[in-house]
Design a protein around this motif. Structure first.
Motif, PDB file in Angstrom:
ATOM      1  N   TYR A   1      38.195  58.521  37.189  1.00  0.00           N
ATOM      2  CA  TYR A   1      39.380  59.083  36.556  1.00  0.00           C
ATOM      3  C   TYR A   1      38.973  59.797  35.274  1.00  0.00           C
ATOM      4  N   GLU A   2      39.357  61.072  35.173  1.00  0.00           N
ATOM      5  CA  GLU A   2      38.867  61.912  34.085  1.00  0.00           C
ATOM      6  C   GLU A   2      39.280  61.409  32.699  1.00  0.00           C
ATOM      7  N   LEU A   3      40.468  60.827  32.584  1.00  0.00           N
ATOM      8  CA  LEU A   3      40.974  60.448  31.267  1.00  0.00           C
ATOM      9  C   LEU A   3      40.641  59.007  30.886  1.00  0.00           C
ATOM     10  N   SER A   4      39.910  58.309  31.735  1.00  0.00           N
ATOM     11  CA  SER A   4      39.542  56.929  31.421  1.00  0.00           C
ATOM     12  C   SER A   4      38.293  56.887  30.551  1.00  0.00           C
ATOM     13  N   LYS A   5      37.969  55.715  30.045  1.00  0.00           N
ATOM     14  CA  LYS A   5      36.759  55.549  29.240  1.00  0.00           C
ATOM     15  C   LYS A   5      35.501  55.579  30.103  1.00  0.00           C
ATOM     16  N   GLY A   6      35.682  55.505  31.415  1.00  0.00           N
ATOM     17  CA  GLY A   6      34.534  55.570  32.305  1.00  0.00           C
ATOM     18  C   GLY A   6      33.768  54.278  32.414  1.00  0.00           C
ATOM     19  N   GLU A   7      34.481  53.162  32.327  1.00  0.00           N
ATOM     20  CA  GLU A   7      33.828  51.853  32.391  1.00  0.00           C
ATOM     21  C   GLU A   7      34.032  51.154  33.720  1.00  0.00           C
ATOM     22  N   THR A   8      34.719  51.809  34.656  1.00  0.00           N
ATOM     23  CA  THR A   8      35.002  51.177  35.941  1.00  0.00           C
ATOM     24  C   THR A   8      34.593  52.079  37.099  1.00  0.00           C
ATOM     25  N   LEU A   9      34.168  51.439  38.181  1.00  0.00           N
ATOM     26  CA  LEU A   9      33.893  52.131  39.432  1.00  0.00           C
ATOM     27  C   LEU A   9      35.120  51.969  40.320  1.00  0.00           C
ATOM     28  N   THR A  10      35.687  53.083  40.769  1.00  0.00           N
ATOM     29  CA  THR A  10      36.893  53.033  41.592  1.00  0.00           C
ATOM     30  C   THR A  10      36.510  53.093  43.065  1.00  0.00           C
ATOM     31  N   VAL A  11      37.025  52.126  43.832  1.00  0.00           N
ATOM     32  CA  VAL A  11      36.720  52.025  45.257  1.00  0.00           C
ATOM     33  C   VAL A  11      38.023  51.951  46.045  1.00  0.00           C
ATOM     34  N   LYS A  12      38.142  52.789  47.092  1.00  0.00           N
ATOM     35  CA  LYS A  12      39.305  52.711  47.982  1.00  0.00           C
ATOM     36  C   LYS A  12      38.976  51.700  49.076  1.00  0.00           C
ATOM     37  N   LEU A  13      39.711  50.576  49.070  1.00  0.00           N
ATOM     38  CA  LEU A  13      39.450  49.495  50.021  1.00  0.00           C
ATOM     39  C   LEU A  13      39.898  49.879  51.427  1.00  0.00           C
ATOM     40  N   ASP A  14      39.482  49.104  52.395  1.00  0.00           N
ATOM     41  CA  ASP A  14      39.849  49.368  53.789  1.00  0.00           C
ATOM     42  C   ASP A  14      41.350  49.297  54.024  1.00  0.00           C
ATOM     43  N   ASN A  15      42.064  48.543  53.165  1.00  0.00           N
ATOM     44  CA  ASN A  15      43.519  48.438  53.330  1.00  0.00           C
ATOM     45  C   ASN A  15      44.263  49.610  52.690  1.00  0.00           C
ATOM     46  N   GLY A  16      43.519  50.548  52.097  1.00  0.00           N
ATOM     47  CA  GLY A  16      44.134  51.740  51.513  1.00  0.00           C
ATOM     48  C   GLY A  16      44.363  51.672  50.025  1.00  0.00           C
ATOM     49  N   TYR A  17      44.257  50.485  49.439  1.00  0.00           N
ATOM     50  CA  TYR A  17      44.466  50.339  48.004  1.00  0.00           C
ATOM     51  C   TYR A  17      43.183  50.671  47.239  1.00  0.00           C
ATOM     52  N   ASN A  18      43.365  51.176  46.014  1.00  0.00           N
ATOM     53  CA  ASN A  18      42.226  51.424  45.137  1.00  0.00           C
ATOM     54  C   ASN A  18      42.032  50.239  44.202  1.00  0.00           C
ATOM     55  N   VAL A  19      40.780  49.942  43.904  1.00  0.00           N
ATOM     56  CA  VAL A  19      40.471  48.878  42.954  1.00  0.00           C
ATOM     57  C   VAL A  19      39.461  49.408  41.952  1.00  0.00           C
ATOM     58  N   GLY A  20      39.684  49.087  40.687  1.00  0.00           N
ATOM     59  CA  GLY A  20      38.758  49.468  39.632  1.00  0.00           C
ATOM     60  C   GLY A  20      37.886  48.274  39.262  1.00  0.00           C
ATOM     61  N   ILE A  21      36.581  48.428  39.358  1.00  0.00           N
ATOM     62  CA  ILE A  21      35.651  47.326  39.119  1.00  0.00           C
ATOM     63  C   ILE A  21      34.856  47.640  37.852  1.00  0.00           C
TER      64      ILE A  21
END
Length: 293
Positions: free
Chosen positions: A40-60
């Protein structure tokens, strides 16, 4: 470079890769599997975003990742090719479509849910065959960017490309552009292209060209009709209503996007639009103080 970009570079991860990520949260190991999404361009860039198999995104959180494994690499994108679509038909006016990207030249990646500037002007023209009955179309790809990435230096390139097309004998030019900054680009070119004698029409869409609810086809058809009219200004052609009734022609220095998603988002500010254009080719001029060819 932010932490997430550094992490992805170090691990050899690219957007679209299918990965397994193990994070440790409060002493518990949690495993995530899914597609890597653009940071995400406006974030601090501290998380990896993954789209899970169920369609939801999770920030790790990068600091909580203890292991990452690439299960499947993303497929490389096709190279953008560009050439004249169809031979010219005698008797029809000649119109150049300049592609710059944006939603009108984008499609959904249904695997990730993201929208990419992926259609060339050639592909867009092929998707709307009606425009070939109106004019001989010559597509040219100038940029393939989303409009938030538009810069003043690109306005100069657009103006030079438009001038080159008009000076070579084209009867009009259409510029496919993202909607967020289209009003700014239209105003800039209105001042840069002096003493116009032919139409320069900006067109975009609120919904990507491959969606059933897309406004791209009608907007492109209406803009092509305006590009062959007795008209000599920079204008923006977009939906006039939420339904597919007609498009409005807005003067390039007076137009603004007033809504994020409505198909009739563009309005002439403190002014009356120049004209209405119907799908069937009818044009109703709403004022007389416009420049003609």
């Amino acid at each position: 470079m932010r932490k997430v970009e550094l992490f992805m570079k170090e691990k050899g991860i690219e957007i679209g890769d299918y990965v397994e990520v193990v994070e440790k949260e409060n002493g518990t190991r949690v495993i995530h599997r899914g597609l890597v999404m653009p940071p995400y361009e406006l974030s601090k860039g501290e998380t990896l975003t993954v789209k899970l198999d169920n369609g939801y995104n999770v920030g790790i959180l990068i600091d909580q990742i203890v292991e990452v494994r690439i299960i499947e690499k993303a497929k490389p994108r096709e190279e953008v090719s560009f050439k004249e679509v169809l031979p010219k038909k005698p008797g029809l006016p000649n119109v150049t479509i300049i592609g710059t990207g944006g939603t009108i030249a984008s499609k959904i990646d249904y695997k990730t849910g993201a929208v990419h500037a992926a259609f060339t002007a050639e592909e867009l023209a092929k998707a709307v065959p009606e425009i070939f009955e109106i004019a001989n179309i010559t597509p040219r790809l100038l940029f393939n960017i989303m409009s938030e990435d538009m810069k003043p230096e690109y306005w100069k390139k657009m103006a030079h490309e438009v001038a080159k097309a008009l000076n070579s004998g084209e009867d009009g030019v259409i510029i496919g552009h993202g909607t967020d900054t289209m009003g700014y680009s239209a105003a800039a070119l209105s001042f840069m292209l002096r003493e116009l004698e032919k139409p320069v029409i900006f067109v975009g869409s609120q919904r990507s060209s491959d969606r059933p609810s897309s406004d791209a086809a009608m907007n492109l058809i209406c803009s092509t009709r305006m590009a062959v009219e007795d008209f000599g200004e920079v204008a923006v052609v977009m939906h006039g209503e939420t339904s597919d009734t007609y498009c409005l022609v807005h003067r390039g220095t007076k137009v603004r996007k007033m809504h994020t998603s409505r198909r009739d988002a563009f309005r002439s500010i403190n002014d009356v639009p120049i004209a209405k254009i119907w799908y069937d080719g009818r044009v109703e001029y709403l004022r007389e103080d416009y420049r003609k060819r």
